[in-house]
Scaffold this motif. Structure first.
Motif, short mmCIF file in Angstrom:
data_model
loop_
_atom_site.label_atom_id
_atom_site.label_comp_id
_atom_site.label_asym_id
_atom_site.label_seq_id
_atom_site.Cartn_x
_atom_site.Cartn_y
_atom_site.Cartn_z
N ALA A 1 14.69 37.62 3.28
CA ALA A 1 14.62 36.86 4.53
C ALA A 1 15.93 36.96 5.30
O ALA A 1 15.93 37.06 6.54
CB ALA A 1 14.28 35.40 4.24
N ASP B 1 14.36 39.04 8.17
CA ASP B 1 13.62 38.04 8.95
C ASP B 1 14.52 37.18 9.82
O ASP B 1 14.06 36.21 10.42
CB ASP B 1 12.79 37.14 8.01
CG ASP B 1 11.61 37.89 7.41
OD1 ASP B 1 11.24 38.93 7.96
OD2 ASP B 1 11.07 37.44 6.38
N GLN C 1 16.70 35.04 9.01
CA GLN C 1 16.93 33.69 8.50
C GLN C 1 18.34 33.58 7.93
O GLN C 1 18.75 34.37 7.08
CB GLN C 1 15.90 33.34 7.42
CG GLN C 1 14.47 33.34 7.92
CD GLN C 1 13.48 32.89 6.86
OE1 GLN C 1 13.85 32.19 5.90
NE2 GLN C 1 12.23 33.27 7.02
N GLU C 2 19.09 32.62 8.41
CA GLU C 2 20.46 32.45 7.96
C GLU C 2 20.50 31.63 6.67
O GLU C 2 19.79 30.65 6.53
CB GLU C 2 21.29 31.76 9.05
CG GLU C 2 21.43 32.61 10.31
CD GLU C 2 22.37 31.96 11.31
OE1 GLU C 2 22.97 30.91 10.95
OE2 GLU C 2 22.51 32.49 12.41
N HIS C 3 21.36 32.05 5.77
CA HIS C 3 21.54 31.33 4.50
C HIS C 3 23.03 31.22 4.22
O HIS C 3 23.81 32.12 4.54
CB HIS C 3 20.83 32.06 3.36
CG HIS C 3 19.35 32.11 3.50
ND1 HIS C 3 18.52 31.09 3.09
CD2 HIS C 3 18.53 33.04 4.05
CE1 HIS C 3 17.26 31.40 3.37
NE2 HIS C 3 17.24 32.57 3.95
N ASP D 1 7.41 39.33 5.07
CA ASP D 1 7.38 38.00 4.45
C ASP D 1 6.61 38.01 3.13
O ASP D 1 6.51 36.97 2.46
CB ASP D 1 6.76 36.98 5.40
CG ASP D 1 5.30 37.31 5.74
OD1 ASP D 1 4.94 38.51 5.69
OD2 ASP D 1 4.53 36.39 6.05
N THR E 1 14.75 35.10 -0.81
CA THR E 1 15.81 34.58 0.06
C THR E 1 16.65 35.71 0.64
O THR E 1 16.99 35.71 1.82
CB THR E 1 16.71 33.61 -0.72
OG1 THR E 1 15.91 32.50 -1.18
CG2 THR E 1 17.84 33.08 0.14
#
Length: 225
Positions: free
Chosen positions: A179, A183, A185-187, A110, A176
């Motif tokens: 991530a 991580d 994390q969906e984008h 992060d 972004t």
């Protein structure tokens, strides 16, 4: 390199540390692996290094034959720093160091990461087996930084520059994208043909190293504690 501390050791590893062991030296090489940069670009990629420190390290790396300075032809006509042929041979070493340290349980996924560092992470963690049968040309836009990424026959090529007629364009920022890669994390990236979705699966982090710490030896006459 007058005045620098040296190991004065005949071992080639020690000599390598004489060349690259000073603070920021190896990170300057990292910043130049994808192509030449102006001094201002290097400062932007290494915000923790002062101008004086960066100037000193560039001078030392130039004296060592690792980095050279040249003037771009018109219309740019600006001075840039780039790796010599010998300096460019450090790429496998740096990628392997990144691969090794990515197994550290203390690695912070992060933490902020620069555009060049992120692209080199793609080269470091690329899973050739997962990419089998996947052929794509991707324009990677990380803010104002442009990279072209090509994947074919289980190989990845990533260099600085525009990408002609890409199969997909990934327009985002380093944080972004990192991530989304690591991580979980969906984008919502623009991905009508599923190229980006497949691309994002090709760079898994390795399992953390199994680090065992020995218990302290018992104190004489009693239990440890």
């Amino acid at each position: 390199m007058t005045g620098r501390r040296k190991y004065d050791d005949g071992c080639a590893v020690a000599h390598g540390l004489d060349l690259l062991g000073e603070r920021w030296a190896l990170l300057i090489v990292r910043e130049l692996l994808l192509g030449p940069k102006r001094f201002t670009d290097l400062r932007a990629g290494l915000p923790g290094a002062s101008a004086d420190m960066l100037t000193q390290r560039l001078r030392e790396l130039s004296e060592s034959g690792i980095v050279e300075r040249r003037k771009l032809p018109p219309p740019a006509a600006s001075w840039v720093y780039e790796l010599t042929g010998w300096g460019a041979e450090l790429e496998p070493l740096i990628l392997e160091l990144g691969r090794w340290s990515s197994r550290s349980p203390a690695l912070r996924t992060d933490a902020p990461i620069g555009p060049d560092s992120l692209v080199l992470s793609l080269k470091t963690l690329f899973d050739a087996r997962a990419a089998r049968g996947f052929h794509a040309s991707i324009a990677l836009h990380l803010g104002e930084h442009r990279f072209r990424v090509r994947i074919a026959d289980g190989h990845l090529e990533a260099v600085r520059g525009e990408c002609d007629r890409p199969d997909a364009t990934l327009d985002t920022d380093p944080g972004t994208l990192a991530a989304a890669l690591w991580d979980g994390q969906e984008h919502a990236f623009d991905d009508p043909d599923g190229v980006v979705s497949r691309f994002l699966t090709l760079f898994p982090l390795p399992e953390p190293a199994g680090i065992t710490r020995e218990s302290p030896a018992p104190r004489p006459g009693g239990a440890a504690g």
